[in-house]
Design a protein around this motif. Structure first.
Motif, PDB file in Angstrom:
ATOM      1  N   MET A   1      12.844  -3.392  12.612  1.00 22.13           N
ATOM      2  CA  MET A   1      12.355  -3.625  11.480  1.00 22.13           C
ATOM      3  C   MET A   1      12.134  -2.443  10.591  1.00 22.13           C
ATOM      4  O   MET A   1      11.861  -1.254  11.265  1.00 22.13           O
ATOM      5  CB  MET A   1      10.696  -4.043  11.822  1.00 22.13           C
ATOM      6  N   ALA A   2      12.751  -2.548   9.166  1.00 18.46           N
ATOM      7  CA  ALA A   2      12.391  -1.529   8.290  1.00 18.46           C
ATOM      8  C   ALA A   2      11.023  -1.102   8.117  1.00 18.46           C
ATOM      9  O   ALA A   2      10.094  -2.163   7.769  1.00 18.46           O
ATOM     10  CB  ALA A   2      13.298  -1.854   6.721  1.00 18.46           C
ATOM     11  N   THR A   3      10.972   0.110   7.815  1.00 16.06           N
ATOM     12  CA  THR A   3       9.235   0.315   7.420  1.00 16.06           C
ATOM     13  C   THR A   3       9.277   1.399   6.259  1.00 16.06           C
ATOM     14  O   THR A   3      10.239   1.781   5.458  1.00 16.06           O
ATOM     15  CB  THR A   3       8.869   1.298   8.588  1.00 16.06           C
ATOM     16  N   LEU A   4       7.932   1.368   5.613  1.00 15.02           N
ATOM     17  CA  LEU A   4       7.963   2.273   4.354  1.00 15.02           C
ATOM     18  C   LEU A   4       8.323   3.843   4.776  1.00 15.02           C
ATOM     19  O   LEU A   4       8.191   4.215   5.766  1.00 15.02           O
ATOM     20  CB  LEU A   4       6.390   2.195   4.000  1.00 15.02           C
ATOM     21  N   SER A   5       8.672   4.388   3.547  1.00 11.24           N
ATOM     22  CA  SER A   5       8.877   5.868   3.814  1.00 11.24           C
ATOM     23  C   SER A   5       7.685   6.636   2.869  1.00 11.24           C
ATOM     24  O   SER A   5       7.700   6.510   1.948  1.00 11.24           O
ATOM     25  CB  SER A   5      10.469   6.376   2.923  1.00 11.24           C
ATOM     26  N   LEU A   6       7.448   7.844   3.637  1.00 15.17           N
ATOM     27  CA  LEU A   6       6.540   8.802   2.831  1.00 15.17           C
ATOM     28  C   LEU A   6       7.157   9.189   1.315  1.00 15.17           C
ATOM     29  O   LEU A   6       6.631   9.832   0.518  1.00 15.17           O
ATOM     30  CB  LEU A   6       6.028   9.768   3.513  1.00 15.17           C
ATOM     31  N   LEU A   7       8.733   9.394   1.525  1.00  9.76           N
ATOM     32  CA  LEU A   7       9.445   9.977   0.502  1.00  9.76           C
ATOM     33  C   LEU A   7       9.613   9.058  -0.686  1.00  9.76           C
ATOM     34  O   LEU A   7      10.170   9.491  -1.614  1.00  9.76           O
ATOM     35  CB  LEU A   7      10.779  10.432   0.915  1.00  9.76           C
ATOM     36  N   VAL A   8       9.428   7.764  -0.478  1.00  4.35           N
ATOM     37  CA  VAL A   8       9.621   6.752  -1.627  1.00  4.35           C
ATOM     38  C   VAL A   8       8.357   6.118  -2.137  1.00  4.35           C
ATOM     39  O   VAL A   8       7.513   5.229  -1.463  1.00  4.35           O
ATOM     40  CB  VAL A   8      10.419   5.580  -0.986  1.00  4.35           C
ATOM     41  N   PHE A   9       7.952   6.754  -3.157  1.00  2.22           N
ATOM     42  CA  PHE A   9       6.470   6.348  -3.750  1.00  2.22           C
ATOM     43  C   PHE A   9       6.611   6.698  -5.507  1.00  2.22           C
ATOM     44  O   PHE A   9       7.663   7.443  -6.052  1.00  2.22           O
ATOM     45  CB  PHE A   9       5.466   7.459  -3.046  1.00  2.22           C
ATOM     46  N   GLU A  10       5.643   6.247  -6.097  1.00  4.73           N
ATOM     47  CA  GLU A  10       5.462   6.785  -7.296  1.00  4.73           C
ATOM     48  C   GLU A  10       3.874   7.162  -7.721  1.00  4.73           C
ATOM     49  O   GLU A  10       3.036   6.159  -6.989  1.00  4.73           O
ATOM     50  CB  GLU A  10       5.827   5.544  -8.424  1.00  4.73           C
ATOM     51  N   ASP A  11       3.569   8.252  -8.221  1.00  5.70           N
ATOM     52  CA  ASP A  11       2.161   8.535  -8.416  1.00  5.70           C
ATOM     53  C   ASP A  11       1.914   7.780  -9.635  1.00  5.70           C
ATOM     54  O   ASP A  11       2.603   7.734 -10.612  1.00  5.70           O
ATOM     55  CB  ASP A  11       2.199  10.250  -8.734  1.00  5.70           C
ATOM     56  N   VAL A  12       0.551   7.371  -9.438  1.00  6.31           N
ATOM     57  CA  VAL A  12      -0.023   6.563 -10.673  1.00  6.31           C
ATOM     58  C   VAL A  12      -1.410   7.011 -11.028  1.00  6.31           C
ATOM     59  O   VAL A  12      -2.027   7.712 -10.364  1.00  6.31           O
ATOM     60  CB  VAL A  12      -0.236   4.928 -10.233  1.00  6.31           C
ATOM     61  N   ASN A  13      -1.765   7.020 -12.367  1.00  7.19           N
ATOM     62  CA  ASN A  13      -2.818   7.507 -13.027  1.00  7.19           C
ATOM     63  C   ASN A  13      -3.511   6.218 -13.607  1.00  7.19           C
ATOM     64  O   ASN A  13      -2.912   5.776 -14.627  1.00  7.19           O
ATOM     65  CB  ASN A  13      -2.728   8.633 -13.779  1.00  7.19           C
ATOM     66  N   ILE A  14      -4.651   5.971 -13.162  1.00  2.87           N
ATOM     67  CA  ILE A  14      -5.548   4.702 -13.980  1.00  2.87           C
ATOM     68  C   ILE A  14      -6.673   5.245 -14.815  1.00  2.87           C
ATOM     69  O   ILE A  14      -7.249   6.053 -14.184  1.00  2.87           O
ATOM     70  CB  ILE A  14      -5.981   3.806 -12.588  1.00  2.87           C
ATOM     71  N   GLY A  15      -6.441   4.927 -15.815  1.00  4.40           N
ATOM     72  CA  GLY A  15      -7.281   5.568 -16.685  1.00  4.40           C
ATOM     73  C   GLY A  15      -8.814   4.759 -16.560  1.00  4.40           C
ATOM     74  O   GLY A  15      -8.662   3.650 -16.438  1.00  4.40           O
ATOM     75  N   VAL A  16      -9.969   5.475 -16.544  1.00  2.00           N
ATOM     76  CA  VAL A  16     -11.233   5.132 -16.431  1.00  2.00           C
ATOM     77  C   VAL A  16     -12.070   5.890 -17.646  1.00  2.00           C
ATOM     78  O   VAL A  16     -11.533   6.871 -18.283  1.00  2.00           O
ATOM     79  CB  VAL A  16     -11.798   5.138 -15.061  1.00  2.00           C
ATOM     80  N   PRO A  17     -13.143   5.165 -17.941  1.00  2.00           N
ATOM     81  CA  PRO A  17     -14.127   5.869 -18.944  1.00  2.00           C
ATOM     82  C   PRO A  17     -14.318   7.351 -18.783  1.00  2.00           C
ATOM     83  O   PRO A  17     -14.450   8.205 -19.729  1.00  2.00           O
ATOM     84  CB  PRO A  17     -15.261   5.159 -18.892  1.00  2.00           C
ATOM     85  N   TRP A  18     -14.218   7.818 -17.500  1.00  2.00           N
ATOM     86  CA  TRP A  18     -14.803   9.263 -17.349  1.00  2.00           C
ATOM     87  C   TRP A  18     -13.398  10.116 -16.972  1.00  2.00           C
ATOM     88  O   TRP A  18     -13.529  11.247 -16.603  1.00  2.00           O
ATOM     89  CB  TRP A  18     -15.477   9.392 -15.996  1.00  2.00           C
ATOM     90  N   GLY A  19     -12.203   9.368 -16.810  1.00  2.00           N
ATOM     91  CA  GLY A  19     -10.861  10.224 -16.685  1.00  2.00           C
ATOM     92  C   GLY A  19      -9.852   9.453 -16.174  1.00  2.00           C
ATOM     93  O   GLY A  19      -9.301   8.395 -16.896  1.00  2.00           O
ATOM     94  N   HIS A  20      -9.574   9.581 -14.773  1.00  2.00           N
ATOM     95  CA  HIS A  20      -8.785   8.892 -14.278  1.00  2.00           C
ATOM     96  C   HIS A  20      -8.698   8.819 -12.731  1.00  2.00           C
ATOM     97  O   HIS A  20      -9.412   9.620 -12.004  1.00  2.00           O
ATOM     98  CB  HIS A  20      -7.232   9.487 -14.553  1.00  2.00           C
ATOM     99  N   ILE A  21      -8.143   7.761 -12.180  1.00  2.00           N
ATOM    100  CA  ILE A  21      -8.065   7.522 -10.586  1.00  2.00           C
ATOM    101  C   ILE A  21      -6.741   7.681 -10.261  1.00  2.00           C
ATOM    102  O   ILE A  21      -5.889   7.167 -10.802  1.00  2.00           O
ATOM    103  CB  ILE A  21      -8.495   6.066 -10.266  1.00  2.00           C
ATOM    104  N   CYS A  22      -6.362   8.738  -9.402  1.00  2.00           N
ATOM    105  CA  CYS A  22      -5.037   9.085  -8.917  1.00  2.00           C
ATOM    106  C   CYS A  22      -4.726   8.270  -7.817  1.00  2.00           C
ATOM    107  O   CYS A  22      -5.471   8.050  -7.056  1.00  2.00           O
ATOM    108  CB  CYS A  22      -4.800  10.661  -8.468  1.00  2.00           C
TER     109      CYS A  22
END
Length: 314
Positions: A1-22
């Motif tokens: 069974m293939a599993t997720l890798s900690l090395l394969v990801f994308e950082d996201v920033n979600i805009g909110v009225p007071w700044g962002h959620i990382c």
């Protein structure tokens, strides 16, 4: 069974009225992921031991809650509470256009998952709760008053600027502080998973670091769910797939949860509860393999590979 890798990801920033959620999105970016929410005073690094054990066909979006990790703090004059944190879930859903959400939460994140599933049951299709179900009961009301005063003091310290930094420590001391403050639920040899996203170099003592999370989160306000309300909330969740994993050495899923568990599990073939022997509150961190033994089949049963996933591997 293939599993997720900690090395394969994308950082996201979600805009909110007071700044962002990382956030950090592991794996599949085409389909709706599992939304993973950490516990109080932690950050998304708490899931780093568990992520590589999960199946790779489905993505996992781990977020830092406001005031934690690399997410923005709430503005001055605002205060943290469990109820307000629940609003983060639909904010993330709206950002990505999800009609439903699959939730995996530890501690505070698990309480948020229970509350949101009860408030908007049609929007939630699956819940994985790690060493929590209900928030801990409010004991001494005087403690709440003390927390309010301490929160105001912290707010004033922040307004005064760098001349009043938080206490600074060496990296080794920070590991000890984190282990001690968690009753060794976060072992020193695993503290780096958390520290990477919550320390800053001191301006006053360049050889030392301090916790960069918002000091006000230490004094956040609980939402006390008394037994009758908890029972009614559980009935609203009905027969949804619900997995609870408890650390046997942890008190957080105790006797006051029994009625709620009874309601969630009644005539519900999709309810599962497991006790991990020898594990404490951060069960997914120091007992990740034992947790994955139950989480992986649960995910495969309730979020199985889609036709798109099958075709993409041909």
């Amino acid at each position: 069974m293939a599993t997720l890798s900690l090395l394969v990801f994308e950082d996201v920033n979600i805009g909110v009225p007071w700044g962002h959620i990382c956030g950090r999105w592991y794996g599949n970016r085409v389909e709706r992921p599992i939304l993973a929410i950490h516990g109080w005073m932690d950050n998304l690094g708490a899931f780093e031991q568990l992520i590589p054990l999960l199946p790779d066909y489905l993505g996992v979006l781990c977020i830092d809650l406001p005031g934690h990790g690399r997410s923005s703090r709430l503005p001055a004059g605002m205060h943290y509470s469990v109820y307000d944190y629940v609003f983060i879930i639909p904010r993330v859903m709206r950002e990505f256009g999800w009609p439903k959400v699959s939730l995996m939460g530890h501690s505070l994140g698990g309480v948020m998952s229970f509350m949101y599933a009860a408030m908007a049951p049609k929007s939630v299709d699956m819940i994985i709760s790690l060493d929590v179900l209900l928030p801990r009961k409010i004991g001494d009301p005087g403690k709440l008053g003390q927390d309010i005063e301490k929160c105001l003091e912290e707010e004033q310290r922040q307004a005064d600027g760098n001349q009043h930094e938080p206490h600074a420590y060496t990296l080794n001391h920070l590991r000890q502080v984190l282990a001690r403050s968690s009753n060794n639920s976060i072992p020193q040899d695993m503290a780096h998973h958390m520290l990477r996203r919550q320390v800053t170099k001191s301006q006053m003592y360049p050889e030392k670091l301090f916790f960069s999370r918002d000091g006000r989160v230490k004094f956040y306000q609980l939402f006390d769910i008394e037994e009758g309300l908890a029972a009614e909330m559980a009935r609203r969740i009905q027969k949804k797939p619900y997995l609870i994993i408890k650390g046997a050495l942890s008190p957080f899923v105790g006797p006051r949860c029994q009625e709620t568990i009874s309601i969630l599990s009644k005539d519900n073939p999709n309810f599962e509860f497991y006790d991990i022997q020898g594990a404490g509150h951060h069960v997914h961190l120091h007992a990740a393999k034992e947790c994955a033994r139950y989480i992986v089949p649960f995910i495969r049963a309730h979020r199985p590979p889609s036709a798109w996933n099958y075709c993409s591997k041909l």
